[in-house]
Design an enzyme around this catalytic site. Structure first.
Site, PDB file in Angstrom:
ATOM      1  N   LYS A 186       0.653  -1.170  -0.021  1.00  0.00           N
ATOM      2  CA  LYS A 186      -0.006   0.096  -0.055  1.00  0.00           C
ATOM      3  C   LYS A 186       0.734   1.304   0.112  1.00  0.00           C
ATOM      4  O   LYS A 186       1.710   1.724   0.839  1.00  0.00           O
ATOM      5  CB  LYS A 186      -0.915   0.017   1.390  1.00  0.00           C
ATOM      6  CG  LYS A 186      -1.978   1.102   0.951  1.00  0.00           C
ATOM      7  CD  LYS A 186      -2.904   1.440   2.087  1.00  0.00           C
ATOM      8  CE  LYS A 186      -2.080   2.359   3.339  1.00  0.00           C
ATOM      9  NZ  LYS A 186      -2.089   3.858   2.751  1.00  0.00           N
ATOM     10  N   GLU A 260       8.639  -1.191  11.881  1.00  0.00           N
ATOM     11  CA  GLU A 260       9.730  -0.200  12.357  1.00  0.00           C
ATOM     12  C   GLU A 260       8.865   1.025  12.521  1.00  0.00           C
ATOM     13  O   GLU A 260       8.291   1.674  11.694  1.00  0.00           O
ATOM     14  CB  GLU A 260      10.661   0.047  10.923  1.00  0.00           C
ATOM     15  CG  GLU A 260      12.046   0.624  11.348  1.00  0.00           C
ATOM     16  CD  GLU A 260      12.026   2.163  11.145  1.00  0.00           C
ATOM     17  OE1 GLU A 260      11.517   2.749  11.800  1.00  0.00           O
ATOM     18  OE2 GLU A 260      12.136   2.590   9.999  1.00  0.00           O
ATOM     19  N   CYS A 294      12.513   8.513  10.964  1.00  0.00           N
ATOM     20  CA  CYS A 294      12.040   7.973  12.109  1.00  0.00           C
ATOM     21  C   CYS A 294      13.433   7.917  13.062  1.00  0.00           C
ATOM     22  O   CYS A 294      13.235   7.961  14.225  1.00  0.00           O
ATOM     23  CB  CYS A 294      11.733   6.652  11.850  1.00  0.00           C
ATOM     24  SG  CYS A 294      12.753   5.705  10.923  1.00  0.00           S
ATOM     25  N   GLU A 397       7.387  12.096  19.506  1.00  0.00           N
ATOM     26  CA  GLU A 397       7.834  12.350  18.207  1.00  0.00           C
ATOM     27  C   GLU A 397       7.018  13.613  17.343  1.00  0.00           C
ATOM     28  O   GLU A 397       6.019  13.411  17.268  1.00  0.00           O
ATOM     29  CB  GLU A 397       7.539  11.113  17.284  1.00  0.00           C
ATOM     30  CG  GLU A 397       8.407  11.100  16.037  1.00  0.00           C
ATOM     31  CD  GLU A 397       8.490   9.785  15.206  1.00  0.00           C
ATOM     32  OE1 GLU A 397       9.226   9.366  14.551  1.00  0.00           O
ATOM     33  OE2 GLU A 397       7.492   9.153  15.456  1.00  0.00           O
TER      34      GLU A 397
END
Length: 502
Positions: A186, A260, A294, A397
């Site tokens: 996707k 991840e 990330c 984050e």
């Protein structure tokens, strides 16, 4: 801080087609509701994407199921040849792909070139591993022969993020295909154009139809894919919140998951460090790709005795970074992915200031950028250690060009600060003391750690996180073996000597 602007060259014409789902070797219209894809540098419409309809998604999974057995039976060296050829085609089309990535994602041309180069490298690495996914012969007891085999898992569902779509698509598709699997991937809703391009190049390289299907859409498409009963494994890169949902979705079918997820990584500068190297690496570690990585080094932990010098130098560099149009070759920092994301980053920064953090630079849109674009100035926040509570931004984050700075007075305090987060993706430290460096690397809770560098990933070494940063590892031998099932086979060489149970 300098700002730069330039007109976008008309180098990629993707708006003329509505065929962005790639199924059975052919680009197709998705058949579902349409959604826009805007260039985040100026807000202009790049393409109108049709979400992949439930019927076409079902067809895509069925095509992957049908194609996978013959691919699993294909010699590993032939799989490797196709992957190497695809890497050569990525190199051939590099400039077009670079422009497509910059148009779709908003990163600078230099950063887009890096993504394209790494995508090709991932395919070549996967090709190298294809014939090396070995089993083992286990010690025998005189009456049996015991061995293990690496076998493909079947059909893998993959979901990749917007920040480096082409690279992550190659990072997942390469190892999965090398091991003999099929994949239904996707594409990210905010950056939908690169993944079908990779699928088309793999087909051109000789990959049989159905082995890499690319579908489009929002979370409902991802949910339908992850929960599909024919999917045996889910490989996901993205936010922790969505990753947790993926785990819940995959649990019903006991599917294997490779996740991840997010990070809030600490970059630790000890007093004896090479401060020049540490400063420049810290700047790149947090501001590259507009902080949308990330493993960004978004938390700088610096020894109190050198903190003022380090912070002053970082602020000076940040204020000189050229922010602007991704297609301007002089731009060093492009845009963030969308206006909504810009507003979220600035709101988090403002909230941190209200909680007591000091904004040393940034914290706003940079001047002179395109009014329709999504931009955030390189931002540095000083977090005093005498605040009544640690600002939320230190643990959450941001996924933007925002650096928080905290001071420490001992190695133990540095490690405690580094571990004061639910995330555990990467980390780094700077020191000339080998014992201190290795002790810190072992004590910081993370899946990857740099010593006297920050941010360069080795494609032959596994990466992944602990805690809220994920499950499993990608890259290297372990990362390629993640796309296989391990089967044990025992041959009894003297069955007549086996005792009867009764």
């Amino acid at each position: 801080m300098d700002t730069v602007r330039s007109g976008r060259p008309d180098v990629v014409d993707v708006a003329a087609t509505a065929e962005h789902t790639h199924v059975d070797g052919v680009a197709r219209a998705g058949g579902g509701p349409a959604f826009p894809d805007h260039h985040p540098g100026d807000g202009t419409l790049v393409a109108t994407i049709e979400q992949t309809s439930p019927a076409l998604l079902e067809h895509a999974v069925a095509g992957a199921v049908a194609a996978q057995p013959a691919w699993a039976a294909t010699a590993p060296h032939e799989r490797a040849r196709i992957l190497r050829t695809a890497a050569d085609l990525v190199d051939r089309d590099a400039e077009r792909l670079v422009a497509l990535v910059a148009l779709d994602n908003g990163k600078t041309l230099a950063e887009a070139r890096g993504d394209v180069a790494v995508a090709a490298a991932h395919l070549r690495s996967a090709a190298a591993w294809a014939p090396l996914l070995e089993g083992a012969t286990l010690p025998a007891d005189g009456t049996s022969l015991r061995m293990t085999f690496r076998e493909p898992v079947g059909v893998v569902a993959a979901v990749v993020p917007f920040n480096a779509t082409l690279m992550f698509a190659a990072q997942k598709a390469g190892p999965a295909l090398a091991a003999g699997n099929a994949m239904v991937l996707k594409a990210p809703e905010l950056s939908p154009l690169a993944a079908p391009e990779l699928a088309a190049l793999l087909v051109e390289a000789g990959l049989p139809a159905g082995l890499l299907q690319v579908v489009q859409g929002a979370g409902d498409v991802g949910h339908a894919l992850v929960t599909h009963p024919a999917v045996a494994m889910v490989s996901f890169t993205g936010s922790t919140a969505v990753g947790q949902q993926v785990m819940r979705d995959a649990a019903d079918g006991c599917k294997r998951v490779l996740l991840e997820l997010g990070g809030k990584s600490a970059n630790i500068v000890f007093a004896d460090a090479d401060l020049d190297a540490a400063v420049h690496a810290a700047v790149g570690g947090v501001f590259r790709n507009a902080g949308q990585r990330c493993f960004a080094g978004s938390r700088l932990l610096v020894a109190d005795s050198v903190a003022d010098e380090v912070v002053d130098r970082i602020v000076a560099i940040a204020e000189g970074i050229r922010v602007g149009d991704p297609f301007d070759p002089d731009a060093q920092l492009g845009c963030v992915i969308s206006p909504d994301h810009e507003h979220r980053i600035l709101a988090m920064t403002a909230a941190a200031a209200a909680q007591g953090a000091r904004v040393l630079t940034g914290g706003a849109r940079p001047p002179g950028v395109h009014p329709g674009g999504a931009f955030v100035a390189p931002t540095v926040l000083d977090v005093p250690d005498d605040l009544p509570a640690v600002p939320d931004i230190v643990r959450e984050e941001v996924f933007g060009p925002v650096l928080t700075v905290q001071r420490f007075r001992s190695p133990e305090q540095a490690v405690a600060l580094a571990n004061d987060t639910p995330f555990g993706l990467v980390g780094g430290c700077w020191t000339r003391d080998v014992e201190l460096a290795l002790g810190t690397a072992r004590a910081v809770r993370s899946g990857y750690f740099w010593i006297n560098s920050y941010g360069a990933l080795a494609l032959d070494a596994p990466i992944g996180g602990v805690g809220a940063s994920g499950v499993g590892r990608e890259l290297g031998r372990i990362g390629h073996e993640a796309y296989t099932e391990l089967k044990t086979v025992v041959i009894d060489t003297a069955p007549h000597r086996q005792p009867r149970w009764y």
